[in-house]
Design a protein around this motif. Sequence first.
Motif, mmCIF file in Angstrom:
data_model
loop_
_atom_site.group_PDB
_atom_site.id
_atom_site.type_symbol
_atom_site.label_atom_id
_atom_site.label_comp_id
_atom_site.label_asym_id
_atom_site.label_seq_id
_atom_site.Cartn_x
_atom_site.Cartn_y
_atom_site.Cartn_z
ATOM 1 N N ARG A 20 0.832 -1.213 0.000
ATOM 2 C CA ARG A 20 0.000 0.000 0.000
ATOM 3 C C ARG A 20 0.860 1.253 0.000
ATOM 4 N NH1 ARG A 20 -4.149 0.227 4.758
ATOM 5 N NH2 ARG A 20 -4.400 2.352 4.013
ATOM 6 N N THR A 23 2.395 1.824 -3.400
ATOM 7 C CA THR A 23 1.387 2.285 -4.359
ATOM 8 C C THR A 23 1.058 3.755 -4.128
ATOM 9 O OG1 THR A 23 0.474 0.055 -4.467
ATOM 10 C CG2 THR A 23 -0.908 1.832 -5.290
ATOM 11 N N VAL A 24 0.916 4.150 -2.871
ATOM 12 C CA VAL A 24 0.651 5.554 -2.549
ATOM 13 C C VAL A 24 1.814 6.424 -3.033
ATOM 14 C CG1 VAL A 24 0.469 7.203 -0.639
ATOM 15 C CG2 VAL A 24 -0.910 5.136 -0.626
ATOM 16 N N ASN A 27 1.529 6.843 -6.726
ATOM 17 C CA ASN A 27 0.435 7.758 -7.070
ATOM 18 C C ASN A 27 0.843 9.207 -6.820
ATOM 19 O OD1 ASN A 27 -1.263 5.703 -7.899
ATOM 20 N ND2 ASN A 27 -2.349 5.592 -5.961
ATOM 21 N N LEU A 28 1.464 9.466 -5.669
ATOM 22 C CA LEU A 28 1.882 10.833 -5.351
ATOM 23 C C LEU A 28 2.953 11.333 -6.324
ATOM 24 C CD1 LEU A 28 1.908 10.774 -1.454
ATOM 25 C CD2 LEU A 28 0.370 12.069 -2.946
ATOM 26 N N ALA A 31 1.176 12.566 -9.424
ATOM 27 C CA ALA A 31 0.011 13.436 -9.210
ATOM 28 C C ALA A 31 -0.012 14.636 -10.149
ATOM 29 C CB ALA A 31 -0.039 13.897 -7.761
ATOM 30 N N ALA A 44 -4.846 6.911 -10.884
ATOM 31 C CA ALA A 44 -4.412 6.424 -9.570
ATOM 32 C C ALA A 44 -4.622 4.915 -9.474
ATOM 33 C CB ALA A 44 -5.174 7.135 -8.463
ATOM 34 N N GLU A 46 -5.139 1.484 -7.312
ATOM 35 C CA GLU A 46 -5.779 1.048 -6.068
ATOM 36 C C GLU A 46 -5.579 -0.455 -5.938
ATOM 37 O OE1 GLU A 46 -9.778 2.311 -6.832
ATOM 38 O OE2 GLU A 46 -9.347 4.395 -6.314
ATOM 39 N N VAL A 104 -5.222 11.657 -9.524
ATOM 40 C CA VAL A 104 -4.735 11.415 -8.165
ATOM 41 C C VAL A 104 -5.169 12.561 -7.261
ATOM 42 C CG1 VAL A 104 -2.686 11.143 -6.724
ATOM 43 C CG2 VAL A 104 -2.753 10.102 -8.985
ATOM 44 N N ASP A 108 -6.351 12.393 -0.385
ATOM 45 C CA ASP A 108 -6.733 10.990 -0.175
ATOM 46 C C ASP A 108 -5.505 10.098 -0.063
ATOM 47 O OD1 ASP A 108 -9.410 11.640 -0.239
ATOM 48 O OD2 ASP A 108 -9.716 10.977 -2.319
ATOM 49 N N GLU A 109 -4.507 10.367 -0.881
ATOM 50 C CA GLU A 109 -3.295 9.554 -0.860
ATOM 51 C C GLU A 109 -2.537 9.723 0.451
ATOM 52 O OE1 GLU A 109 -2.593 7.191 -3.044
ATOM 53 O OE2 GLU A 109 -4.369 7.749 -4.173
ATOM 54 N N ASN A 112 -4.333 7.781 3.042
ATOM 55 C CA ASN A 112 -4.053 6.361 2.818
ATOM 56 C C ASN A 112 -2.649 6.013 3.311
ATOM 57 O OD1 ASN A 112 -4.624 3.797 1.954
ATOM 58 N ND2 ASN A 112 -4.409 4.244 -0.221
#
Length: 142
Positions: A20, A23-24, A27-28, A31, A44, A46, A104, A108-109, A112
Amino acid sequence: MSLMKIFDTAGSGMSAESLRLNTVASNLANADSVSSSPDTAYKAKELLFAPVLQAQGGVASQNADTNVGVRMEGVTESQQPVETHYEPGNPMADASGFVYGSNVNPIDELVNMISASRSYQNNVEVMNTAKQLMIKTINLGS
């Protein structure tokens, strides 16, 4: 449940939370990326997780000696719409002058990321507590 299976369960959770966090981070990192079409814009990622409950002998029951944990089922892309910006001077702009950003949501990221890091930390504490219990049990015999 034997004490050794606690390490398997907590280790499984730590592995999932590590995925996780990776993955975050991915994504960041993407972004603020842009693309020339909405189809190629970064979406993004998930992760999908599923519980693992496997008894010795293949049949799970409440009385069976079971292995529990979590495993990754797959990766999906967020279905949120991508951002569209009118920037005719951008080299990535399409014929109409639009560029397409990722979908993204950094807030939220970050939430998470905090959740994943706390869950990872909780699994570390479970392992440390189990280790301390094992050491105290061994010292009882001395």
